[in-house]
Scaffold this active site. Structure first.
Site, short mmCIF file in Angstrom:
data_model
loop_
_atom_site.label_atom_id
_atom_site.label_comp_id
_atom_site.label_asym_id
_atom_site.label_seq_id
_atom_site.Cartn_x
_atom_site.Cartn_y
_atom_site.Cartn_z
N LYS A 1 0.69 -1.23 0.03
CA LYS A 1 0.06 -0.20 0.20
C LYS A 1 0.71 1.29 0.01
O LYS A 1 0.45 2.40 -0.63
CB LYS A 1 -0.83 -0.17 1.00
N ARG B 1 -6.61 0.41 17.66
CA ARG B 1 -7.48 0.75 16.07
C ARG B 1 -8.41 -0.29 15.70
O ARG B 1 -9.39 -0.32 16.56
CB ARG B 1 -6.21 0.74 15.14
C1 PLP Z 1 -0.51 -1.24 6.69
C2 PLP Z 1 -0.63 -2.33 7.15
C3 PLP Z 1 0.26 -3.43 7.45
C4 PLP Z 1 1.80 -3.31 7.00
O1 PLP Z 1 2.30 -2.46 7.79
P1 PLP Z 1 3.80 -2.30 7.47
O2 PLP Z 1 4.42 -1.25 8.93
O3 PLP Z 1 4.21 -1.39 6.12
O4 PLP Z 1 4.78 -3.50 7.55
C5 PLP Z 1 -0.07 -4.59 8.00
N1 PLP Z 1 -1.41 -4.95 8.57
C6 PLP Z 1 -2.27 -3.69 8.32
C7 PLP Z 1 -3.64 -4.21 8.92
C8 PLP Z 1 -2.09 -2.68 7.72
O5 PLP Z 1 -3.11 -1.65 7.82
#
Ligand code: PLP
Length: 359
Positions: free
Chosen positions: A36, A131
């Site tokens: 993302k 969250r």
């Molecule tokens: C963005 C996200 C991740 C990945 O996070 P990083 O810090 O880039 O490894 C994993 N799980 C969820 C639910 C996320 O929103």
């Protein structure tokens, strides 16, 4: 290619992915490669797959759709709990979703039945980051309801850390997640193969063998893209921290005072800036701004360059002590931290240049 652009070294991303896949395999953990922060860039996703990542994840259905449309055929995980209004798309594009709301899970179930698919879900539990996720005491009654639904298949429990409140995933908290999952398995006689133990904030635990047995999945974005764990942003030994580099072009270099004359009011973003008087300094303007990138999350690569600030379209640098001569037309490059990267990748004014490719 016009400036500004992000240079993406795909081989370094593959190498980082490979390193993390190996680290995880040693603990019987599967990686979901999270794309993302680069807006699910197809080439970056393919570079992750070339490194052995078996599954990709993204927060946005549009990004998952783009991956699918590009012919990527690995399982896709939707990371952000689905919007009720997008369930029809979700079950058609994603193989699995992270979920927390019964009403949405019911809608996923109906949507899946409608198109004749089984949609996997991982129930998110709030282990303290505040969250997404249900509170642990609500797990059993919710699972009972989920099991009544066809079209969706509960694959396990998951948790997220260090995103909203900076909550640190510890060995103890992850053990609690494993124990909660085991309780659900026992009560309902379920296999629940997945315990999704978090994001790049868990890499520190991974490196110190602190991930408890039973965690089967980590969802890793930043660790692969920027080669860092995310609790203290320490480099992962053996990983590249520079697969993505921002290139900008200088449009003005002038000697100016370091403090503005007269009275100071709000800047373009409503803040009142503070200045330190360092006398006359050589200042440069790079043609990029806050509309494109979080300028506070950039690090100039050439030593001696300081970021003074910026406005929507201008990045102001102090280049008096720069280790290289900076002139109008010079290229100045920056490392991007996560926020800057995520932001720059969605700017239509920032192009992408791919460096090496091994797939
Ligand atoms: C963005 C996200 C991740 C990945 O996070 P990083 O810090 O880039 O490894 C994993 N799980 C969820 C639910 C996320 O929103």
């Amino acid at each position: 290619m016009g400036y500004p652009f992000i240079e993406i070294d795909l081989e370094k991303i593959t190498a980082n992915a490979h390193l993390l896949v190996n680290m995880c395999n040693a603990h019987n953990i599967q990686i979901v490669g999270v794309a993302k922060a680069v807006c699910a860039d197809i080439d970056v996703a393919k570079a992750m797959l070339a490194g052995g990542v078996p599954m990709l994840g993204d927060s946005r259905v549009q990004n998952l759709r783009r991956l699918r449309m590009a012919g990527i055929d690995v399982p896709l995980l939707l990371l952000r709990i689905p919007m009720p209004s997008e369930v029809d798309e979700v079950v058609q594009i994603a193989n699995c979703s992270l979920v927390s709301e019964l009403s949405t899970i019911r809608q996923l179930s109906q949507a899946a039945i409608k198109v004749g698919v089984i949609h996997d879900v991982i129930l998110m539990v709030d282990m303290g980051d505040l969250r997404e996720g249900i509170m642990p005491q609500k797990i059993l009654p919710l699972v009972q309801q989920i099991l009544l639904l066809s079209g969706v298949r509960l694959q396990g429990l998951g948790a997220n850390f260090a995103c909203y409140s900076g909550k640190i995933p510890t060995s103890g908290i992850l053990k609690r997640l494993v124990a909660l999952t085991q309780q659900v398995r026992d009560v309902f006689a379920l296999a629940l193969p997945i315990i999704s133990g978090g994001n790049s904030a868990a890499i520190d635990l991974l490196m110190t063998s602190g991930i408890p047995a039973g965690i089967t999945q980590l969802r890793i974005g930043e660790g692969i893209l920027l080669g860092r764990e995310t609790l203290k942003r320490n480099p992962i030994p053996g990983a590249y921290q520079n697969p993505l580099i921002l290139h900008t072009e200088i449009v003005e270099v002038q000697e100016k005072p370091s403090v503005p004359s007269g009275e100071i009011a709000q800047d373009a973003f409503g803040n009142i800036p503070v200045f330190i008087d360092r006398g006359i300094r050589k200042r440069a303007i790079a043609a990029i701004g806050r509309q494109d990138v979080e300028i506070d999350h950039l690090t100039p690569i050439v030593p001696g360059i300081d970021i003074l600030g910026g406005s929507s379209d201008h990045l102001i640098l102090d280049v008096s002590d720069a280790a290289e001569d900076i002139a109008v037309g010079s290229e100045v490059c920056f490392y991007l931290q996560y926020g800057a990267l995520a932001h720059a990748m969605v700017s239509p004014y920032v192009s992408r240049v791919y460096k090496t490719r091994n797939f």
